[in-house]
Scaffold this motif. Structure first.
Motif, PDB file in Angstrom:
ATOM      1  N   ILE A 161       0.839  -1.200   0.000  1.00  0.00           N
ATOM      2  CA  ILE A 161       0.000   0.000   0.000  1.00  0.00           C
ATOM      3  C   ILE A 161       0.879   1.256   0.000  1.00  0.00           C
ATOM      4  O   ILE A 161       0.705   2.161  -0.825  1.00  0.00           O
ATOM      5  N   GLU A 189     -10.721  -9.312   0.323  1.00  0.00           N
ATOM      6  CA  GLU A 189     -11.006  -7.976  -0.206  1.00  0.00           C
ATOM      7  C   GLU A 189     -10.077  -6.917   0.368  1.00  0.00           C
ATOM      8  O   GLU A 189     -10.247  -5.724   0.068  1.00  0.00           O
ATOM      9  N   GLN A 190      -9.100  -7.317   1.163  1.00  0.00           N
ATOM     10  CA  GLN A 190      -8.191  -6.334   1.764  1.00  0.00           C
ATOM     11  C   GLN A 190      -7.464  -5.540   0.684  1.00  0.00           C
ATOM     12  O   GLN A 190      -7.174  -6.027  -0.420  1.00  0.00           O
ATOM     13  N   GLN A 191      -7.114  -4.299   1.011  1.00  0.00           N
ATOM     14  CA  GLN A 191      -6.537  -3.375   0.041  1.00  0.00           C
ATOM     15  C   GLN A 191      -5.239  -3.899  -0.554  1.00  0.00           C
ATOM     16  O   GLN A 191      -5.008  -3.799  -1.771  1.00  0.00           O
ATOM     17  N   ARG A 194      -5.798  -6.522  -3.200  1.00  0.00           N
ATOM     18  CA  ARG A 194      -6.370  -5.942  -4.419  1.00  0.00           C
ATOM     19  C   ARG A 194      -5.291  -5.188  -5.215  1.00  0.00           C
ATOM     20  O   ARG A 194      -5.264  -5.234  -6.451  1.00  0.00           O
TER      21      ARG A 194
END
Length: 290
Positions: A161, A189-191, A194
């Motif tokens: 991130i 679905e964690q950032q 993705r």
């Protein structure tokens, strides 16, 4: 003497249920020492128990693995001699990924290339000292590009991130260790996952579906399966697999390497894709001679 506590691997490797195809490659494993011959770096965060080239060969013989990519780990720092020694004794079965810094000359990189090295690795994870100096890292990457090498990044989910914009600007083959170390407890679905999936849409991004024991909640590490399956679905031709033997800095649940190999057909039930991951992809990236 160990600088920090580091569990030894499970050297009682059992015979896996899964039979790997001929010329399968463990694309992420390490050589540690012996420290009397190849000392650990004074500035290293951890000094592990020795796990030399002979120990690695025994593991691979039990698993039915014929090829390997040796990845330089931070305990040896930028002293790549143990890695080069193992490659030179492998009769062409090993390639390497080194660690380097701005002090390395063009001749140093040419010597590493002649010794079987095909990439450079940078650690971003906090427990190994955190992110490198990005200016230095860019300087190293410019020096290795003429050799056709790739970049290997060892990151935690938070690093994917934080440094996404930096990684996005890099124009060379990039290989992500251990599925980006995205914790399965945070959900699919964690950032960070993705972001990794988005990167894998690009032709110069690769990922290792290794480290299930690092991202999963507990054995038998089946909660890592959907993460590996998602990455395979996006880019089956840019997926690598590895044991991570001898599993440095595992805090609990030291795996048996046969259990990790037996996850592969759960990650990829199709035999053709299994062969892609274990044979074809590493042969293409690392230039193994058939």
């Amino acid at each position: 003497m160990h600088k920090l506590g580091c569990m030894p691997p499970d050297n009682h490797t059992r015979t896996p249920r899964y039979q790997a195809p001929a010329k399968s490659c463990d694309a992420h494993c390490h050589i540690f020492g012996p420290h009397t011959l190849f000392p650990y770096a004074a500035q290293a965060i951890y000094w592990p128990p020795d796990a030399d080239k002979h120990a690695l060969k025994r593991v691979h013989q039990t698993l039915g693995i014929e090829r390997a990519v040796l990845v330089q780990a931070s305990c040896h720092g930028t002293d790549n001699r143990a890695l080069l020694d193992a490659i030179s004794s492998s009769k062409g079965a090993y390639r390497g990924v080194c660690m380097a810094n701005a002090s390395f000359t063009e001749r140093d990189f040419e010597d590493l290339h002649a010794g079987g090295v095909r990439g450079v690795r940078f650690n971003f994870v906090t427990h190994l000292g955190g992110a490198p100096d990005l200016v230095m890292m860019n300087a190293v990457l410019e020096r290795i590009k003429p050799l056709g090498w790739h970049l290997v990044i060892h990151v935690n989910a938070a690093d994917l991130i934080r440094y996404a914009d930096f990684f996005e600007r890099l124009e060379m083959n990039i290989v992500v260790d251990h599925m980006g170390r995205v914790p399965t407890a945070a959900g699919i679905e964690q950032q960070a996952y993705r972001i990794l999936m988005d990167f894998m849409q690009r032709e110069h991004w690769w990922v290792k579906i290794s480290g299930a024991e690092r991202i999963a909640i507990a054995p038998p590490f089946h909660d890592a399966i959907p993460y590996a399956q998602g990455l395979i679905a996006v880019a089956p031709d840019r997926i690598l697999w590895g044991t991570d033997y001898p599993h440095p800095n595992i805090k609990q649940y030291m795996p048996n390497d046969a259990d990790l190999l037996d996850l592969l057909p759960l990650f990829a039930p199709d035999e053709a894709i299994q062969k892609q991951i274990l044979v074809d992809n590493p042969a293409r990236l690392y230039g193994f001679d058939d």
